[in-house]
Design a protein around this motif. Structure first.
Motif, mmCIF file in Angstrom:
data_model
loop_
_atom_site.group_PDB
_atom_site.id
_atom_site.type_symbol
_atom_site.label_atom_id
_atom_site.label_comp_id
_atom_site.label_asym_id
_atom_site.label_seq_id
_atom_site.Cartn_x
_atom_site.Cartn_y
_atom_site.Cartn_z
ATOM 1 N N ARG A 107 0.854 -1.194 0.000
ATOM 2 C CA ARG A 107 0.000 0.000 0.000
ATOM 3 C C ARG A 107 0.885 1.238 0.000
ATOM 4 N NH1 ARG A 107 -3.496 -1.816 3.248
ATOM 5 N NH2 ARG A 107 -4.755 0.038 3.458
ATOM 6 N N CYS A 108 0.289 2.371 -0.298
ATOM 7 C CA CYS A 108 1.005 3.634 -0.216
ATOM 8 C C CYS A 108 1.108 3.998 1.265
ATOM 9 C CB CYS A 108 0.268 4.728 -0.981
ATOM 10 S SG CYS A 108 1.058 6.351 -0.820
ATOM 11 N N TYR A 109 2.309 4.041 1.777
ATOM 12 C CA TYR A 109 2.459 4.317 3.206
ATOM 13 C C TYR A 109 2.296 5.802 3.538
ATOM 14 C CZ TYR A 109 7.426 4.869 1.813
ATOM 15 O OH TYR A 109 8.600 5.218 1.199
ATOM 16 N N HIS A 110 2.143 6.655 2.523
ATOM 17 C CA HIS A 110 1.873 8.066 2.787
ATOM 18 C C HIS A 110 0.415 8.296 3.161
ATOM 19 C CE1 HIS A 110 5.849 8.953 1.394
ATOM 20 N NE2 HIS A 110 5.596 8.490 0.194
ATOM 21 N N CYS A 111 -0.485 7.546 2.536
ATOM 22 C CA CYS A 111 -1.914 7.753 2.800
ATOM 23 C C CYS A 111 -2.630 6.462 3.207
ATOM 24 C CB CYS A 111 -2.595 8.398 1.596
ATOM 25 S SG CYS A 111 -2.529 7.385 0.117
ATOM 26 N N GLN A 112 -1.877 5.405 3.387
ATOM 27 C CA GLN A 112 -2.418 4.129 3.876
ATOM 28 C C GLN A 112 -3.504 3.545 2.981
ATOM 29 O OE1 GLN A 112 -0.671 2.714 6.306
ATOM 30 N NE2 GLN A 112 0.529 4.587 6.260
ATOM 31 N N THR A 113 -3.350 3.697 1.671
ATOM 32 C CA THR A 113 -4.325 3.129 0.749
ATOM 33 C C THR A 113 -3.691 2.043 -0.100
ATOM 34 O OG1 THR A 113 -5.984 3.632 -0.932
ATOM 35 C CG2 THR A 113 -3.900 4.777 -1.142
ATOM 36 N N ASP A 114 -4.523 1.129 -0.562
ATOM 37 C CA ASP A 114 -4.064 0.146 -1.536
ATOM 38 C C ASP A 114 -4.666 0.459 -2.913
ATOM 39 O OD1 ASP A 114 -6.697 -0.587 -1.201
ATOM 40 O OD2 ASP A 114 -6.265 -2.651 -0.592
ATOM 41 N N LYS A 118 2.769 3.314 -4.040
ATOM 42 C CA LYS A 118 3.448 4.328 -3.233
ATOM 43 C C LYS A 118 4.052 5.381 -4.159
ATOM 44 C CE LYS A 118 7.479 4.707 -2.312
ATOM 45 N NZ LYS A 118 8.441 5.717 -2.807
ATOM 46 N N CYS A 122 2.213 11.702 -3.500
ATOM 47 C CA CYS A 122 1.110 11.616 -2.536
ATOM 48 C C CYS A 122 1.486 12.386 -1.265
ATOM 49 C CB CYS A 122 0.827 10.146 -2.249
ATOM 50 S SG CYS A 122 -0.479 9.849 -1.084
ATOM 51 N N TRP A 123 2.723 12.251 -0.832
ATOM 52 C CA TRP A 123 3.219 12.977 0.338
ATOM 53 C C TRP A 123 3.148 14.481 0.086
ATOM 54 C CZ3 TRP A 123 7.172 16.333 1.623
ATOM 55 C CH2 TRP A 123 7.460 16.460 2.994
ATOM 56 N N LYS A 126 -0.296 15.736 0.505
ATOM 57 C CA LYS A 126 -0.612 15.864 1.934
ATOM 58 C C LYS A 126 -0.065 17.165 2.505
ATOM 59 C CE LYS A 126 -0.350 12.529 4.857
ATOM 60 N NZ LYS A 126 0.053 11.365 5.669
#
Length: 141
Positions: A107-114, A118, A122-123, A126
């Protein structure tokens, strides 16, 4: 409007998803806009945004990282993009191509989505939102 357009590097796209990403970039831009890019040396969204912006006759500002690492490089560059943009858009892919040989995350660890891979973009979105600016993630594929 000053639009920060960020996202995934070229190798994460297939020819089909690259075509769709380029279409999204072109639709984001209008007369008088300024393209803010991260000038990624690996190509992809940063390069395509700058290329399309120049083709449209728009001003393009590229913030390059001082060094190719997170602290002292990408992090500070991404913060500049968020600060200098009126709006930040990240364009990334839902899944990596089968031939992709880089790091993979569940998952993208910046927004916790699958729902997308990543992406440092995305960061950056934010960070723009934390500054009270609109930010969105566009997922292709």
């Amino acid at each position: 409007m000053r639009i920060g357009i960020v996202g995934s590097e070229a190798i994460k796209f297939t020819p089909d998803t690259e075509k769709v990403a380029r279409q999204h970039i072109a639709h984001l831009l209008g007369p008088g806009d300024v393209v803010i890019s991260g000038g990624c040396h690996l190509g992809g969204i940063d390069a395509w945004a700058a290329e399309i912006g120049r083709l449209l006759g728009l001003e393009v500002i590229e913030y390059l990282p001082v060094q190719h690492q997170w602290n002292g490089g990408y992090k500070e560059r991404n913060l500049k993009i968020a600060q200098d943009s009126d709006r930040v858009v990240c364009i990334t892919v839902k899944v990596l191509p089968p031939n992709y040989r880089g790091m993979r995350f569940a998952r993208c660890y910046h927004c916790q989505t699958d729902q997308h891979v990543k992406s440092g973009g995305c960061w950056t979105v934010k960070q723009a939102r934390q500054l009270g600016k609109p930010g969105e993630v566009i997922v292709v594929g």
